[in-house]
Write an enzyme that holds these catalytic residues in place. Structure first.
Site, PDB file in Angstrom:
ATOM      1  CG  ASP A 135      -0.147  -0.115   2.538  1.00  0.00           C
ATOM      2  OD1 ASP A 135       0.734   0.737   2.751  1.00  0.00           O
ATOM      3  OD2 ASP A 135      -0.414  -1.026   3.341  1.00  0.00           O
ATOM      4  N   PRO A 136       0.342   2.424   0.028  1.00  0.00           N
ATOM      5  CG  PRO A 136      -1.053   4.230  -0.458  1.00  0.00           C
ATOM      6  CD  PRO A 136      -1.086   2.789  -0.019  1.00  0.00           C
ATOM      7  CD  GLU A 183      -4.424   1.459  -2.067  1.00  0.00           C
ATOM      8  OE1 GLU A 183      -3.768   1.261  -1.024  1.00  0.00           O
ATOM      9  OE2 GLU A 183      -5.627   1.771  -2.067  1.00  0.00           O
ATOM     10  CB  THR A 222      -4.652   5.222  -3.297  1.00  0.00           C
ATOM     11  OG1 THR A 222      -5.813   5.631  -2.545  1.00  0.00           O
ATOM     12  CG2 THR A 222      -3.425   5.305  -2.413  1.00  0.00           C
ATOM     13  CG  ASN A 223      -3.751   9.069  -0.908  1.00  0.00           C
ATOM     14  OD1 ASN A 223      -2.954   8.122  -0.822  1.00  0.00           O
ATOM     15  ND2 ASN A 223      -4.571   9.402   0.067  1.00  0.00           N
ATOM     16  CD  GLU A 281      -8.155  -1.302  -3.058  1.00  0.00           C
ATOM     17  OE1 GLU A 281      -8.335  -0.728  -1.967  1.00  0.00           O
ATOM     18  OE2 GLU A 281      -7.134  -1.942  -3.327  1.00  0.00           O
ATOM     19  CG  ASP A 290     -15.630  -5.197  15.690  1.00  0.00           C
ATOM     20  OD1 ASP A 290     -15.341  -5.651  14.571  1.00  0.00           O
ATOM     21  OD2 ASP A 290     -15.141  -5.620  16.756  1.00  0.00           O
ATOM     22  CG  ASN A 296     -14.823  -2.866  12.165  1.00  0.00           C
ATOM     23  OD1 ASN A 296     -14.078  -3.843  12.100  1.00  0.00           O
ATOM     24  ND2 ASN A 296     -16.133  -2.963  12.301  1.00  0.00           N
ATOM     25  CG  ASP A 376       1.921  -2.634  10.193  1.00  0.00           C
ATOM     26  OD1 ASP A 376       1.154  -2.624  11.180  1.00  0.00           O
ATOM     27  OD2 ASP A 376       1.573  -2.248   9.057  1.00  0.00           O
ATOM     28  CG  ASP A 387     -15.988  -6.796  10.994  1.00  0.00           C
ATOM     29  OD1 ASP A 387     -14.904  -6.216  11.120  1.00  0.00           O
ATOM     30  OD2 ASP A 387     -16.820  -6.861  11.906  1.00  0.00           O
TER      31      ASP A 387
HETATM   32 CA    CA Z   1     -13.831  -5.937  12.977  1.00  0.00          CA
END
Ligand code: CA
Length: 646
Positions: A135-136, A183, A222-223, A281, A290, A296, A376, A387
């Site tokens: 991702d970015p 991305e 993206t962005n 996306e 959640d 989330n 991470d 979800d």
């Molecule tokens: Ca969740």
């Protein structure tokens, strides 16, 4: 949408109590405005990358009749034309434990492509060119390519892309489009130099042309809200001469600017370079709940920045509007919904779910991801953060919003009815009247707004809590018709005096010097103030030269009981007489003695039970007379307050 965790952390800082709305509930048919002139071959895609891991975790999907059915069949029946799938080179540690996020290697993608093709669904292949999420914020090189120089890596990427597509073709997947990275806003496959990135992309493109000559080659950024960014990427691709067909963008309305802007920046690329454009996306929350015990990315925190309510209808409206925008942008060919089926794995506790996430890779990351991304994923691994943005509910039943993909072609004839209400926000004084709005703004199913009368359920008990809770925010429930609504009330404790803390100088105050003091004025010195930076200061060199009053008259007070206070500190006062006082219509009615002791020792004079009748004028003040110890005296006065007495 890849950097799930960072998003959570960012969002939790956006603490806005804005326009969240409650769902009306029920199984009402959804309202969809027809998208005019929608091309027959317009791509209406859903990213379903996590489906296999979900099923392995025990998830079951149903059709609109409530019967168990292959999720790809249900998607196809709902007007979906394409399935998107992410592909990681090798999302497994040395012992074969999956990193999570669906454990999506090319074998998983082949299974998904095969099943999708069975129902006539085409495949969009999303090569991340990484062993896990790209991702970015992160474009890590696959471990196997880590020690390669650019030439070796280019060759490896070319071979990997070709072999992977061959596997998809062999599995019977109908590959319609292939992405060169995910991305890739300035990085890919561990490279951050544009020439290197483009060299790798070119190798990927070559492999796609050879293996899937009928497929479109896409780049994905993206962005779109970043001024000039897309024009810059497109220019770089053009100058390099990259062979590609589709310039694609992510679009998450919470962060990515307006649809008009999206259309403008994509349209510019389309018209300048003759490329196709699309939204690769998008997604929208249908609830704030959640369901899997893993927080989330989108929830109540974001309610203040959204245009559609977090309801099933709001979700459908968002998707419809993105489709409408893409369809009416020059060379716009499609929209893909991100992760429509990544619902909870269904356990009754986080522990139960975690066992499934670890075993089958159905969470965003497993603990095993530490082997690749220790800082991470390896640290913050867990379940699903989206979800509440899926197109199936937590039990696997399709949401009515899933029908948006077929209904954009015809429109729906569902009635336009209230769907949700915007929150009201007011401020009230703990001692004053709590005034709640008479109407709230109700969001209709067509996303229009109407003001609707509201009945608030402010109980005596709640009001008592609000008045005694200090400067807090309280939620008052109510009803607008059948719709539950709420009002956030910021309770504040206001003061009836003007400039009671002297922060505005002597505004509102009258000082009367009775003995020729050397200094009587408002001083700006935080260390000598009780609060703020200013206070009223007095000093005089000679004995018996300090005698003054400091007072304020308050007009237009309503009849009632009031309480007044003021504070003083000082030194060298000698024999002294100091008191706070209250006058009604100019007549002294109460005094509270105060004492001056030493620096920093504030003493407060407090006068309560001040009974004021209608039309009477109230004056509050302080009288100070000091003989001085050896010579003159000094002191500071601050924080006068006048409040209704509860
Ligand atoms: Ca969740």
């Amino acid at each position: 949408m890849k950097k799930l965790l960072v998003w959570i952390m960012t969002l939790s800082m956006l603490c806005s109590l804005g326009t969240f709305a409650y769902a009306a509930g029920g199984e009402a048919p959804i309202w969809v405005e027809k998208v005019e002139d929608l091309p027959e071959d317009f791509i209406l895609g859903v990213d379903a990358s996590s489906v296999i891991a979900e099923e392995e975790s025990g998830v079951t999907y149903y059709n609109f009749a409530g019967e168990e059915q292959d999720v790809f069949a249900t998607l196809a029946e709902s007007g979906v034309t394409h399935i998107r799938v992410r592909v990681w080179n090798h999302p497994y540690d040395r012992d074969g434990h999956g990193y999570g996020g669906g454990n999506n290697d090319i074998e998983k993608a082949a299974q998904i492509g095969q099943r999708a093709a069975k129902y006539g669904l085409k495949l969009i292949v999303d090569f991340h060119y990484s062993d896990f999420w790209a991702d970015p914020g992160k474009q890590m090189v696959p471990l196997e390519w880590a020690d390669m120089d650019l030439a070796e890596k280019t060759e490896a990427l070319y071979a990997y892309t070709g072999e992977s597509l061959e596997k998809l073709n062999e599995a019977g997947a109908d590959v319609a489009m292939v992405q060169l990275g995910n991305e890739t806003t300035g990085a890919m496959c561990g490279e951050t130099d544009w020439d290197n990135i483009l060299t790798l992309m070119e190798a990927g493109s070559r492999a796609v042309r050879e293996q899937c000559p009928d497929a479109l080659v896409a780049v994905h950024f993206t962005n779109p809200e970043r001024g000039g960014a897309y024009a810059d990427y497109a220019r770089r691709l053009d100058e390099f001469g990259l062979d590609y067909d589709v310039f694609a963008s992510s679009y998450y309305p919470y962060w990515h600017g307006t649809l008009d802007n999206l259309s403008s920046v994509l349209g510019q690329v389309a018209e300048t370079y003759g490329k196709k454009v699309m939204v690769m996306e998008t997604s929208y929350a249908y609830t704030m709940e959640d369901t899997d015990f893993n927080g989330n990315t989108v929830g109540e925190d974001l309610s203040g920045v959204k245009y559609y309510p977090f309801t099933v209808q709001g979700q459908a409206n968002e998707v419809r509007d993105v489709i409408d925008t893409a369809a009416h942008t020059a060379n716009g060919i499609g929209v893909v919904y991100w992760e429509g089926a990544w619902i909870t794995v269904g356990g009754a506790s986080r522990e139960e779910n975690a066992a499934l996430w670890e075993a089958h890779g159905s969470g965003w990351a497993s603990s095993y991801a530490a082997a690749y991304d220790p800082n991470d994923a390896g640290k913050y691994y867990g379940g699903c953060a989206v979800d509440n943005q899926t197109l199936f509910d937590a039990e696997g039943q399709p949401l009515p919003s899933l029908r948006v993909f077929e209904l954009v072609r015809t429109g729906s004839d569902a009635p336009i009815v209230p769907d949700a209400a915007e929150d009201a926000i007011v401020t009230a004084d703990v001692n004053g009247e709590i005034v709640l709005p008479e109407t709230v703004s109700v969001i209709m199913t067509d996303n229009s707004r109407q003001d609707v009368p509201v009945t608030w359920e402010l109980t005596d008990e709640l009001e008592q809590q609000m008045r005694s809770g200090g400067g807090e925010t309280f939620e008052v429930p109510g009803k607008a018709g059948d719709l539950p609504v709420r009002c956030f009330v910021d309770m504040v404790e206001s003061d009836l005096l003007v400039n009671g803390g002297f922060e505005d100088g002597d505004v509102g105050w009258t000082a009367t010097d009775l003995a020729g003091a050397d200094e009587l004025y408002v001083e700006d010195k935080a260390t000598d103030s009780l609060t703020g930076t200013k206070h009223f200061h007095f000093w005089s060199a000679a004995a018996n030269s300090v005698e003054f009053t400091l007072e304020q008259t308050v007009e237009d007070l309503t009849a009632g009981t009031y309480e007044y206070a003021i504070s003083i500190m000082g030194g060298d006062s000698g024999e002294s007489e100091v008191y706070a006082y209250v006058k009604i219509d100019g007549e002294m009615t109460a005094q509270a003695p105060m004492s001056i002791t030493s620096y920093g020792e504030w003493d407060t004079g407090d006068i309560g039970d001040i009974e004021l009748a209608e039309g009477q004028q109230l004056t509050v003040g302080v009288y100070v007379k000091c003989a001085g110890a050896g010579g003159g005296a000094w002191g500071k006065i601050d924080d006068a307050t006048l409040k209704p007495q509860g």
